[in-house]
Write a protein that holds these residues in place. Structure first.
Motif, PDB file in Angstrom:
ATOM      1  N   THR A 288      61.498 -16.766   2.144  1.00 53.96           N
ATOM      2  CA  THR A 288      60.559 -17.618   1.402  1.00 53.96           C
ATOM      3  C   THR A 288      59.118 -17.264   1.759  1.00 53.96           C
ATOM      4  O   THR A 288      58.756 -17.195   2.934  1.00 53.96           O
ATOM      5  CB  THR A 288      60.821 -19.096   1.719  1.00 53.96           C
ATOM      6  OG1 THR A 288      62.168 -19.421   1.367  1.00 53.96           O
ATOM      7  CG2 THR A 288      59.869 -19.996   0.943  1.00 53.96           C
TER       8      THR A 288
ATOM      9  N   HIS B  80      62.979 -18.261  -9.332  1.00 53.07           N
ATOM     10  CA  HIS B  80      62.643 -18.400  -7.915  1.00 53.07           C
ATOM     11  C   HIS B  80      61.517 -17.458  -7.472  1.00 53.07           C
ATOM     12  O   HIS B  80      61.483 -17.019  -6.323  1.00 53.07           O
ATOM     13  CB  HIS B  80      63.885 -18.203  -7.044  1.00 53.07           C
ATOM     14  CG  HIS B  80      65.019 -19.117  -7.406  1.00 53.07           C
ATOM     15  ND1 HIS B  80      64.862 -20.475  -7.488  1.00 53.07           N
ATOM     16  CD2 HIS B  80      66.318 -18.856  -7.742  1.00 53.07           C
ATOM     17  CE1 HIS B  80      66.015 -21.028  -7.841  1.00 53.07           C
ATOM     18  NE2 HIS B  80      66.907 -20.073  -8.019  1.00 53.07           N
TER      19      HIS B  80
ATOM     20  N   MET C 149      62.399 -18.697  -2.410  1.00 50.14           N
ATOM     21  CA  MET C 149      63.671 -19.005  -1.737  1.00 50.14           C
ATOM     22  C   MET C 149      63.984 -17.923  -0.709  1.00 50.14           C
ATOM     23  O   MET C 149      63.506 -16.789  -0.802  1.00 50.14           O
ATOM     24  CB  MET C 149      64.831 -19.041  -2.755  1.00 50.14           C
ATOM     25  CG  MET C 149      64.668 -20.020  -3.898  1.00 50.14           C
ATOM     26  SD  MET C 149      64.912 -21.724  -3.408  1.00 50.14           S
ATOM     27  CE  MET C 149      66.697 -21.771  -3.194  1.00 50.14           C
ATOM     28  N   ASP C 150      64.819 -18.273   0.265  1.00 50.69           N
ATOM     29  CA  ASP C 150      65.480 -17.255   1.078  1.00 50.69           C
ATOM     30  C   ASP C 150      66.604 -16.678   0.223  1.00 50.69           C
ATOM     31  O   ASP C 150      67.456 -17.429  -0.300  1.00 50.69           O
ATOM     32  CB  ASP C 150      66.073 -17.859   2.349  1.00 50.69           C
ATOM     33  CG  ASP C 150      65.002 -18.297   3.333  1.00 50.69           C
ATOM     34  OD1 ASP C 150      63.858 -17.824   3.225  1.00 50.69           O
ATOM     35  OD2 ASP C 150      65.318 -19.130   4.212  1.00 50.69           O
TER      36      ASP C 150
ATOM     37  N   PRO D 147      69.137 -16.888  -4.667  1.00 48.12           N
ATOM     38  CA  PRO D 147      69.274 -17.588  -3.391  1.00 48.12           C
ATOM     39  C   PRO D 147      70.523 -17.138  -2.638  1.00 48.12           C
ATOM     40  O   PRO D 147      71.526 -16.741  -3.245  1.00 48.12           O
ATOM     41  CB  PRO D 147      69.385 -19.059  -3.803  1.00 48.12           C
ATOM     42  CG  PRO D 147      68.833 -19.123  -5.185  1.00 48.12           C
ATOM     43  CD  PRO D 147      69.150 -17.804  -5.811  1.00 48.12           C
TER      44      PRO D 147
ATOM     45  N   SER E  11      58.424 -14.861  -3.078  1.00 47.72           N
ATOM     46  CA  SER E  11      59.720 -15.519  -3.244  1.00 47.72           C
ATOM     47  C   SER E  11      59.622 -17.005  -2.929  1.00 47.72           C
ATOM     48  O   SER E  11      59.006 -17.405  -1.932  1.00 47.72           O
ATOM     49  CB  SER E  11      60.760 -14.872  -2.331  1.00 47.72           C
ATOM     50  OG  SER E  11      61.988 -15.561  -2.436  1.00 47.72           O
TER      51      SER E  11
END
Length: 396
Positions: A93, A128, A51-52, A106, A49
């Motif tokens: 992430t 992402h 992103m968080d 996200p 990933s």
């Protein structure tokens, strides 16, 4: 007397890379790679990933869809989870992408409540996600021999577990200033004396260009003193002297170097400043005898010594980039000599202008400090007219 281009070619013909050594990655910044580097594994090593957020199946993510949160994958975890239909897994992430997921949403693009999330933005397949090997694939050459290592290169090498790297050995560069008028930094000059600033500026220039400076101090204008100092300097990979190479009765450097077995390849170059520069070799040591006026010393280093250092350090171009600029003002020059003019640069629209940075005397170091570049005025004229387009080597 030979031309500037001839002098530089003579020098480069004698400059060859030194041996190789392995150094720790913590000491490698600024060094030059001696081997091509290939990736031992994929980078990233797995789909992860960027992103968080939440790992999802994009086909479940129509506008305003609500999904059940079915798990959590932090960075550094190994997961066997799978995103099932109508579900989402919370992911951080860098965490590995779970099976079944083809997108990451996200946290900023969902509304979360009571173990579910509602989508507030469009979801596209693949968004992402950092795919395995998309940065560098296993076996791919990612850094060729001859690359000068910068912090970003250190990062990439560390990512592949390279604790030690093969680099070209740095040349040891002996630096000797000559003259009865010189005193060392820290001493108070008496009337008629000056501080030995050339050695320090040359040492800085050598270090900036990838070499290891060895300061030999000051040699007096006396044969025995010069002989001892020069003999010591000839043990290095490169010997640079400043002053003592003109035609005065106390300019003894060339005479003593010849007595020590240095084969002189040229003396006097059709440039200004730097006309009395000499260059020779003894065994594997390159010997540069530069003029003593501070600006002449720095100019001849920049245009004659630095290219050789770049080649010796592994073939990299150690010189600064150049641009084309329009001269603001006309200036007289000596016909038959390439002239280096210290200039300030200003941009007006699409046109870059070069203006004299001040007094061009070779003792005026402050003009060198104020300069942003060195304009190269062709040798075949006694005047450079305002409006002429000239090459400018950038400084700094």
């Amino acid at each position: 007397m030979i031309s500037f281009d001839e002098a530089r070619q003579v020098i480069l013909d004698q400059a060859r890379p030194l041996g190789r050594e392995r150094v720790s990655l913590t000491e490698a910044c600024g060094r030059v790679l001696a081997e091509d580097m290939r990736a031992p594994w994929d980078l990233p090593a797995w789909d992860n990933s960027a992103m968080d957020g939440f790992a999802v199946r994009s086909q479940d993510c129509q506008a305003a869809a609500t999904l059940q949160i079915s798990g959590y994958i932090p960075a550094g975890a190994q997961t066997h989870d799978r995103v099932e239909e109508g579900c989402a897994i919370r992911i951080m992430t860098g965490a590995p992408l779970p099976a079944g997921a083809d997108a990451v949403v996200p946290v900023e693009e969902v509304a979360e409540a009571d173990g579910t999330l509602t989508l507030t933005a469009r979801v596209d397949p693949g968004q992402h996600i950092r795919r395995q090997g998309e940065d560098v694939a296993r076996g791919e050459p990612f850094m060729p021999a001859g690359s000068r290592l910068r912090p970003d290169g250190i990062n990439l090498l560390a990512s592949f577990g390279q604790a030690f790297v093969p680099v070209f050995r740095r040349p040891r560069v002996a630096i000797l200033s000559t003259g009865d008028e010189l005193v060392e930094l820290g001493e108070t000059p008496a009337p008629g004396q000056i501080i030995n600033s050339n050695s320090l500026s040359l040492a800085a220039a050598v270090r900036e260009s990838g070499g290891e400076p060895l300061l030999l101090g000051i040699a007096r204008d006396e044969v025995d003193c010069l002989r001892a100092k020069l003999a010591e300097g000839l043990k290095a990979d490169i010997l640079i002297t400043s002053a003592g190479v003109s035609a005065g009765d106390r300019d003894l450097v060339r005479e003593v170097l010849a007595d020590l077995g240095v084969r002189e390849l040229f003396w006097k170059v059709a440039i200004k400043p730097g006309h009395p520069t000499a260059f020779g070799v003894k065994d594997d040591c390159l010997v540069f005898s530069l003029p003593g006026n501070p600006v002449s010393t720095l100019m001849t280093f920049e245009f004659l010594v630095k290219p050789a250092l770049g080649r010796i350090c592994g073939g990299v171009d150690a010189t600064k980039p150049s641009v084309r600029a329009v001269l603001r003002e006309s200036t007289k020059k000596k016909k038959g000599r390439l002239q280096f003019m210290r200039v300030a640069l200003t941009q007006e629209g699409d046109v870059l202008y070069a203006t004299s940075a001040g007094n061009q005397h070779t003792g005026m170091v402050s003009t060198m400090v104020r300069a942003e570049g060195i304009a190269v005025l062709p040798a075949d004229a006694d005047r450079a007219e305002a409006g002429t387009l000239v090459e400018v080597h950038l400084l700094g």
